[in-house]
Design a protein around this motif. Structure first.
Motif, PDB file in Angstrom:
ATOM      1  N   LEU A  12       0.632  -1.144  -0.209  1.00 49.56           N
ATOM      2  CA  LEU A  12       0.124   0.033   0.029  1.00 49.56           C
ATOM      3  C   LEU A  12       0.942   1.220   0.437  1.00 49.56           C
ATOM      4  O   LEU A  12       1.932   1.447   0.448  1.00 49.56           O
ATOM      5  CB  LEU A  12      -0.693   0.188   1.179  1.00 49.56           C
ATOM      6  CG  LEU A  12      -2.044  -1.194   1.007  1.00 49.56           C
ATOM      7  CD1 LEU A  12      -2.586  -1.126   2.622  1.00 49.56           C
ATOM      8  CD2 LEU A  12      -3.135  -1.760   0.184  1.00 49.56           C
ATOM      9  N   SER A  24      -5.414   5.542   2.203  1.00 51.79           N
ATOM     10  CA  SER A  24      -4.055   4.373   1.680  1.00 51.79           C
ATOM     11  C   SER A  24      -4.705   4.228   0.349  1.00 51.79           C
ATOM     12  O   SER A  24      -5.962   4.200  -0.347  1.00 51.79           O
ATOM     13  CB  SER A  24      -4.168   3.020   2.601  1.00 51.79           C
ATOM     14  OG  SER A  24      -5.384   2.508   2.595  1.00 51.79           O
ATOM     15  N   TYR A  25      -3.598   3.815  -0.834  1.00 53.02           N
ATOM     16  CA  TYR A  25      -4.351   2.939  -2.297  1.00 53.02           C
ATOM     17  C   TYR A  25      -3.417   1.967  -2.251  1.00 53.02           C
ATOM     18  O   TYR A  25      -2.153   1.243  -1.489  1.00 53.02           O
ATOM     19  CB  TYR A  25      -3.235   4.433  -2.609  1.00 53.02           C
ATOM     20  CG  TYR A  25      -3.961   5.259  -2.708  1.00 53.02           C
ATOM     21  CD1 TYR A  25      -5.155   5.919  -3.327  1.00 53.02           C
ATOM     22  CD2 TYR A  25      -3.165   6.980  -1.724  1.00 53.02           C
ATOM     23  CE1 TYR A  25      -5.786   7.363  -3.460  1.00 53.02           C
ATOM     24  CE2 TYR A  25      -4.345   7.310  -1.917  1.00 53.02           C
ATOM     25  CZ  TYR A  25      -5.259   7.782  -2.307  1.00 53.02           C
ATOM     26  OH  TYR A  25      -5.442   9.009  -2.428  1.00 53.02           O
ATOM     27  N   ASN A  26      -4.152   1.225  -3.057  1.00 49.34           N
ATOM     28  CA  ASN A  26      -3.795  -0.539  -3.703  1.00 49.34           C
ATOM     29  C   ASN A  26      -2.330   0.105  -4.322  1.00 49.34           C
ATOM     30  O   ASN A  26      -2.118   1.425  -4.958  1.00 49.34           O
ATOM     31  CB  ASN A  26      -4.654  -0.780  -3.498  1.00 49.34           C
ATOM     32  CG  ASN A  26      -5.489  -0.326  -5.230  1.00 49.34           C
ATOM     33  OD1 ASN A  26      -4.331   0.442  -5.604  1.00 49.34           O
ATOM     34  ND2 ASN A  26      -6.314  -1.375  -6.328  1.00 49.34           N
ATOM     35  N   SER A  28      -1.510  -0.395  -7.593  1.00 52.61           N
ATOM     36  CA  SER A  28      -1.953   0.144  -8.733  1.00 52.61           C
ATOM     37  C   SER A  28      -2.735   1.893  -9.088  1.00 52.61           C
ATOM     38  O   SER A  28      -2.903   2.059 -10.084  1.00 52.61           O
ATOM     39  CB  SER A  28      -2.895  -0.451  -9.684  1.00 52.61           C
ATOM     40  OG  SER A  28      -4.202  -1.064  -9.228  1.00 52.61           O
ATOM     41  N   ALA A  30      -4.839   2.323  -8.276  1.00 47.06           N
ATOM     42  CA  ALA A  30      -6.846   2.476  -8.313  1.00 47.06           C
ATOM     43  C   ALA A  30      -8.092   2.774  -6.847  1.00 47.06           C
ATOM     44  O   ALA A  30      -8.928   2.988  -7.186  1.00 47.06           O
ATOM     45  CB  ALA A  30      -6.872   1.122  -9.023  1.00 47.06           C
ATOM     46  N   SER A  31      -7.663   2.103  -5.702  1.00 51.49           N
ATOM     47  CA  SER A  31      -8.829   2.160  -4.765  1.00 51.49           C
ATOM     48  C   SER A  31      -8.161   2.395  -3.902  1.00 51.49           C
ATOM     49  O   SER A  31      -6.855   2.708  -3.155  1.00 51.49           O
ATOM     50  CB  SER A  31      -9.001   0.737  -4.802  1.00 51.49           C
ATOM     51  OG  SER A  31      -9.598   0.200  -3.155  1.00 51.49           O
ATOM     52  N   GLU A  32      -8.814   3.668  -3.266  1.00 51.00           N
ATOM     53  CA  GLU A  32      -8.787   4.663  -2.145  1.00 51.00           C
ATOM     54  C   GLU A  32      -9.447   3.940  -1.176  1.00 51.00           C
ATOM     55  O   GLU A  32     -10.787   3.979  -1.307  1.00 51.00           O
ATOM     56  CB  GLU A  32      -8.981   5.988  -2.818  1.00 51.00           C
ATOM     57  CG  GLU A  32      -8.566   6.778  -1.730  1.00 51.00           C
ATOM     58  CD  GLU A  32      -8.863   8.134  -1.865  1.00 51.00           C
ATOM     59  OE1 GLU A  32     -10.552   8.717  -1.630  1.00 51.00           O
ATOM     60  OE2 GLU A  32      -8.483   9.091  -3.202  1.00 51.00           O
ATOM     61  N   THR A  33      -8.872   4.171   0.026  1.00 52.52           N
ATOM     62  CA  THR A  33     -10.108   3.239   0.942  1.00 52.52           C
ATOM     63  C   THR A  33      -9.159   4.899   2.960  1.00 52.52           C
ATOM     64  O   THR A  33      -7.672   4.944   2.617  1.00 52.52           O
ATOM     65  CB  THR A  33      -8.987   2.074   2.061  1.00 52.52           C
ATOM     66  OG1 THR A  33      -9.539   1.359   0.795  1.00 52.52           O
ATOM     67  CG2 THR A  33      -9.987   1.866   3.531  1.00 52.52           C
TER      68      THR A  33
END
Length: 72
Positions: A12, A24-26, A28, A30-33
Motif C-alpha cells: 500500500l 491508503s491506496y493499493n 496500482s 486504483a483503490s482509495e480507503t
C-alpha cells in the motif's frame, strides 16, 4: 497533502492530508480507503519508522501500525 509514504511491509501507499486524514491506496493506485483521521483534524508532518506510520499534529503524535500485521 503532507506526505506520501511507501513502506517495505506491504504493497500500500499511504497519503497523509493536511486535514488529518490518513488514506491508503493499493499498488496500482486504483483503490482509495480512508484509514482514519487524527484528533484535531490537522496534520503537520508524517513519516514511516520501524513498521509504523507516525503523524504529527500541533500537540500530539499519532501512530498507525504495525503495517505487516493488522494495523490500527
Amino acid at each position: 497533502m503532507i506526505a506520501l509514504i511507501n513502506n517495505p511491509k506491504n504493497t500500500l501507499t499511504y497519503a497523509v492530508e493536511t486535514n488529518g486524514k490518513l488514506v491508503s491506496y493499493n499498488s496500482s493506485l486504483a483503490s482509495e480507503t480512508l484509514v482514519g483521521t487524527v484528533s484535531g483534524n490537522a496534520a503537520y508532518g508524517a513519516f514511516y519508522y520501524n513498521n509504523y506510520i507516525y503523524i504529527t499534529t500541533g500537540t500530539d503524535v499519532s501512530r498507525y501500525g504495525p503495517l505487516d500485521n493488522s494495523p490500527s
